[in-house]
Scaffold this motif. Structure first.
Motif, PDB file in Angstrom:
ATOM      1  N   ALA A 167       0.834  -1.207   0.000  1.00  0.00           N
ATOM      2  CA  ALA A 167       0.000   0.000   0.000  1.00  0.00           C
ATOM      3  C   ALA A 167       0.865   1.251   0.000  1.00  0.00           C
ATOM      4  O   ALA A 167       0.581   2.222  -0.724  1.00  0.00           O
ATOM      5  N   LEU A 168       1.916   1.264   0.797  1.00  0.00           N
ATOM      6  CA  LEU A 168       2.810   2.423   0.847  1.00  0.00           C
ATOM      7  C   LEU A 168       3.511   2.644  -0.488  1.00  0.00           C
ATOM      8  O   LEU A 168       3.666   3.787  -0.937  1.00  0.00           O
ATOM      9  N   ILE A 169       3.951   1.565  -1.120  1.00  0.00           N
ATOM     10  CA  ILE A 169       4.615   1.681  -2.418  1.00  0.00           C
ATOM     11  C   ILE A 169       3.653   2.296  -3.445  1.00  0.00           C
ATOM     12  O   ILE A 169       4.012   3.219  -4.186  1.00  0.00           O
ATOM     13  N   LYS A 170       2.451   1.772  -3.493  1.00  0.00           N
ATOM     14  CA  LYS A 170       1.448   2.264  -4.449  1.00  0.00           C
ATOM     15  C   LYS A 170       1.172   3.754  -4.217  1.00  0.00           C
ATOM     16  O   LYS A 170       1.129   4.543  -5.171  1.00  0.00           O
ATOM     17  N   GLN A 171       0.996   4.137  -2.966  1.00  0.00           N
ATOM     18  CA  GLN A 171       0.704   5.535  -2.656  1.00  0.00           C
ATOM     19  C   GLN A 171       1.866   6.445  -3.033  1.00  0.00           C
ATOM     20  O   GLN A 171       1.658   7.540  -3.585  1.00  0.00           O
ATOM     21  N   ALA A 172       3.086   6.017  -2.758  1.00  0.00           N
ATOM     22  CA  ALA A 172       4.254   6.840  -3.085  1.00  0.00           C
ATOM     23  C   ALA A 172       4.427   6.967  -4.591  1.00  0.00           C
ATOM     24  O   ALA A 172       4.732   8.058  -5.109  1.00  0.00           O
ATOM     25  N   GLU A 173       4.227   5.876  -5.318  1.00  0.00           N
ATOM     26  CA  GLU A 173       4.383   5.922  -6.783  1.00  0.00           C
ATOM     27  C   GLU A 173       3.330   6.808  -7.431  1.00  0.00           C
ATOM     28  O   GLU A 173       3.603   7.467  -8.442  1.00  0.00           O
ATOM     29  N   GLU A 174       2.140   6.856  -6.846  1.00  0.00           N
ATOM     30  CA  GLU A 174       1.078   7.711  -7.401  1.00  0.00           C
ATOM     31  C   GLU A 174       1.387   9.195  -7.258  1.00  0.00           C
ATOM     32  O   GLU A 174       0.787  10.021  -7.945  1.00  0.00           O
ATOM     33  N   LEU A 175       2.335   9.527  -6.398  1.00  0.00           N
ATOM     34  CA  LEU A 175       2.687  10.939  -6.185  1.00  0.00           C
ATOM     35  C   LEU A 175       3.749  11.427  -7.169  1.00  0.00           C
ATOM     36  O   LEU A 175       4.143  12.589  -7.117  1.00  0.00           O
ATOM     37  N   GLY A 176       4.196  10.560  -8.056  1.00  0.00           N
ATOM     38  CA  GLY A 176       5.041  11.006  -9.155  1.00  0.00           C
ATOM     39  C   GLY A 176       6.535  10.960  -8.886  1.00  0.00           C
ATOM     40  O   GLY A 176       7.014  10.419  -7.883  1.00  0.00           O
ATOM     41  N   GLU A 177       7.275  11.579  -9.811  1.00  0.00           N
ATOM     42  CA  GLU A 177       8.734  11.477  -9.810  1.00  0.00           C
ATOM     43  C   GLU A 177       9.362  12.050  -8.549  1.00  0.00           C
ATOM     44  O   GLU A 177      10.412  11.570  -8.090  1.00  0.00           O
ATOM     45  N   ALA A 178       8.756  13.072  -7.981  1.00  0.00           N
ATOM     46  CA  ALA A 178       9.320  13.688  -6.773  1.00  0.00           C
ATOM     47  C   ALA A 178       9.370  12.704  -5.608  1.00  0.00           C
ATOM     48  O   ALA A 178      10.147  12.900  -4.663  1.00  0.00           O
ATOM     49  N   TYR A 179       8.563  11.647  -5.681  1.00  0.00           N
ATOM     50  CA  TYR A 179       8.524  10.646  -4.617  1.00  0.00           C
ATOM     51  C   TYR A 179       9.195   9.340  -5.039  1.00  0.00           C
ATOM     52  O   TYR A 179       8.957   8.289  -4.443  1.00  0.00           O
ATOM     53  N   GLN A 180      10.052   9.422  -6.050  1.00  0.00           N
ATOM     54  CA  GLN A 180      10.743   8.230  -6.544  1.00  0.00           C
ATOM     55  C   GLN A 180      11.602   7.583  -5.451  1.00  0.00           C
ATOM     56  O   GLN A 180      11.596   6.372  -5.257  1.00  0.00           O
ATOM     57  N   MET A 181      12.354   8.406  -4.732  1.00  0.00           N
ATOM     58  CA  MET A 181      13.204   7.870  -3.671  1.00  0.00           C
ATOM     59  C   MET A 181      12.365   7.314  -2.525  1.00  0.00           C
ATOM     60  O   MET A 181      12.696   6.279  -1.940  1.00  0.00           O
ATOM     61  N   GLU A 182      11.268   7.992  -2.216  1.00  0.00           N
ATOM     62  CA  GLU A 182      10.373   7.497  -1.174  1.00  0.00           C
ATOM     63  C   GLU A 182       9.831   6.123  -1.554  1.00  0.00           C
ATOM     64  O   GLU A 182       9.783   5.205  -0.713  1.00  0.00           O
ATOM     65  N   ALA A 183       9.422   5.955  -2.798  1.00  0.00           N
ATOM     66  CA  ALA A 183       8.910   4.662  -3.256  1.00  0.00           C
ATOM     67  C   ALA A 183       9.987   3.586  -3.153  1.00  0.00           C
ATOM     68  O   ALA A 183       9.710   2.440  -2.779  1.00  0.00           O
ATOM     69  N   LEU A 184      11.233   3.956  -3.463  1.00  0.00           N
ATOM     70  CA  LEU A 184      12.332   2.997  -3.373  1.00  0.00           C
ATOM     71  C   LEU A 184      12.542   2.542  -1.925  1.00  0.00           C
ATOM     72  O   LEU A 184      12.760   1.353  -1.661  1.00  0.00           O
ATOM     73  N   LEU A 185      12.475   3.487  -0.995  1.00  0.00           N
ATOM     74  CA  LEU A 185      12.630   3.125   0.414  1.00  0.00           C
ATOM     75  C   LEU A 185      11.507   2.210   0.885  1.00  0.00           C
ATOM     76  O   LEU A 185      11.733   1.282   1.660  1.00  0.00           O
ATOM     77  N   ARG A 186      10.312   2.452   0.408  1.00  0.00           N
ATOM     78  CA  ARG A 186       9.203   1.581   0.790  1.00  0.00           C
ATOM     79  C   ARG A 186       9.366   0.202   0.152  1.00  0.00           C
ATOM     80  O   ARG A 186       8.964  -0.809   0.736  1.00  0.00           O
ATOM     81  N   LYS A 187       9.965   0.135  -1.033  1.00  0.00           N
ATOM     82  CA  LYS A 187      10.254  -1.163  -1.638  1.00  0.00           C
ATOM     83  C   LYS A 187      11.298  -1.910  -0.814  1.00  0.00           C
ATOM     84  O   LYS A 187      11.263  -3.141  -0.721  1.00  0.00           O
ATOM     85  N   TYR A 188      12.204  -1.153  -0.205  1.00  0.00           N
ATOM     86  CA  TYR A 188      13.173  -1.821   0.660  1.00  0.00           C
ATOM     87  C   TYR A 188      12.490  -2.398   1.892  1.00  0.00           C
ATOM     88  O   TYR A 188      12.870  -3.467   2.377  1.00  0.00           O
TER      89      TYR A 188
END
Length: 430
Positions: A167-188
């Motif tokens: 859920a966190l990954i999906k939400q971060a990815e929906e926020l676009g490129e500015a949240y790319q690093m955030e999405a990566l951390l949630r994938k970790y």
């Protein structure tokens, strides 16, 4: 207004001084200062004021780090009650206060009530942010969602932790490129969920295999992400190691050889961005991989590379010498193995307490020529009463695990201020 002759600035200054005392190992001296300052700040500012809450957080972190829970818990319970009484139920401060209380319960290993508090707090935060945009909502609840994820993982509930991470990954990815690093951390975070699923999987009790293909895909994405950020690079170092161990776990020898070859080529270049610590961990990954492939020359090469990067008087060096001895015995080079074992014995006497089980195991190995079995013993659990286990540990540790404790945090990307280091990290077992 003042409190016993001190105004707000004086009290805040005293809180900083008390915090410095804690950093200097003088928590017991600092505690009464914290108590006095908190009483004063609450009187002068009120129990919901941001400066009072910040000072309370400072004290609670110090108390939790010294396992002094009772007073900290009483203060946080009172703070939550005061917030509920004085603020509107849709005020986010109320629910953030409950998150802090949940963190303290989790630090006490009381995971069930902690999880209940986190879920209740998230529901309150979602209601309080119902009119906010998606970015504000994400930033409002991401921390408590991570708390839910990590608490579920601490309970061994991999399915719940996976649901939260996805859920966190999906939400971060929906926020676009500015949240790319955030999405990566949630994938970790999801990587760590799958890593735990593999480590705790027992085919005798569960027919459902861990999601190894999803795990492999995430690890591959992590190691190939282009970044120079030191914290993210450290996640990549761990990810290389986990991918190596995944291929060992799934008996994918050809993929393992390709992975190790790629890593060797990466380390053979100039690689100016690789720190000494990261190079050590990469070398350790290569050692484990080549040991599984039974390529003795490569095993010895990377153990010696590891040794080049560590201090002689260190647990890291003891780890290397034990494994140099083990690999030599395993491949029939008993004289060379015995030499390394005697060096390890001498170093162990310098580094470890007299009662540590390491000494008896190595002595037995040397006297009875039972080298491989004795060295295998060093990487198994030792008894809780062993004097060599560090004070305060609630679980027994092996030499390998004791070394790993010195290698830094293995669970990056999680958020938490009022808790101890109950991290769940990648396995260090082959």
């Amino acid at each position: 207004m003042d409190w016993n002759g001190r105004d707000v600035d004086d009290l805040l200054s005293d809180v900083k001084e008390a915090s410095k005392q804690v950093d200097s190992g003088e928590y017991l001296s600092a505690k009464p200062i914290f108590m006095d300052c908190l009483d004063g700040l609450e009187t002068l500012l009120g129990p919901t004021h941001v400066q009072f809450v910040s000072a309370l957080d400072t004290y609670v972190r110090a108390a939790v780090s010294h396992k002094d829970f009772d007073e900290a818990a009483a203060r946080l319970h009172k703070s939550f009650d005061d917030h509920k009484e004085k603020l509107d139920p849709n005020d986010k401060k109320v629910w953030r206060c409950l998150v802090r209380l949940g963190k303290l319960y989790r630090a006490r290993r009381l995971t069930s009530p902690a999880l209940h508090m986190f879920r209740r707090a998230r529901q309150g935060l979602l209601m309080a942010s119902s009119n906010d945009d998606l970015e504000d909502v994400y930033n409002c609840v991401a921390e408590v969602s991570l708390d839910i994820l990590n608490t579920a993982l601490a309970q061994g509930d991999v399915d719940e932790a996976e649901k939260e991470a996805l859920a966190l990954i999906k939400q971060a990815e929906e926020l676009g490129e500015a949240y790319q690093m955030e999405a990566l951390l949630r994938k970790y975070n999801l990587i760590l969920v799958y890593d735990q699923a593999i480590r705790q999987w027992n085919p005798s009790f569960s027919r459902e295999r861990p999601k190894v293909n999803h795990f492999e895909k995430l690890l591959s994405e992590m190691i190939h992400f282009k970044t120079t950020d030191p914290d993210t690079v450290r996640l990549q170092v761990r990810s290389w190691d986990m991918l190596c161990r995944l291929y060992i776990f799934t008996y994918q020898g050809s993929k393992l050889e390709q992975l190790l070859s790629t890593l060797e080529n990466m380390l053979s270049g100039s690689s100016p961005g690789i720190t000494k610590e990261d190079r050590y961990m990469y070398s350790k990954t290569l050692f484990y991989g080549f040991e599984y492939l039974m390529q003795y020359d490569k095993v010895k090469l990377w153990l010696l590379r590891m040794q080049e990067g560590v201090e002689r008087q260190s647990l890291e060096n003891l780890f290397v010498m034990c494994h140099l001895a083990h690999s030599n015995f395993h491949f029939g080079k008993t004289d060379e193995g015995a030499s390394y074992l005697k060096e390890a014995q001498a170093l162990g006497k310098e580094l470890l307490p007299a009662g540590h089980c390491f000494h008896s195991a190595v002595t037995h190995a040397i006297l009875n020529n039972e080298f491989v079995d004795a060295l295998d013993h060093l990487n198994r659990k030792v008894c809780l009463d062993c004097p060599g286990n560090r004070a305060g540990n609630e679980s027994p540790v092996s030499i390998d695990e004791e070394l790993t404790m010195t290698e830094g945090d293995q669970r990056m990307g999680s958020v938490g201020s009022v808790e101890d280091s109950e991290s769940e990290g990648p396995s260090n077992k082959g």
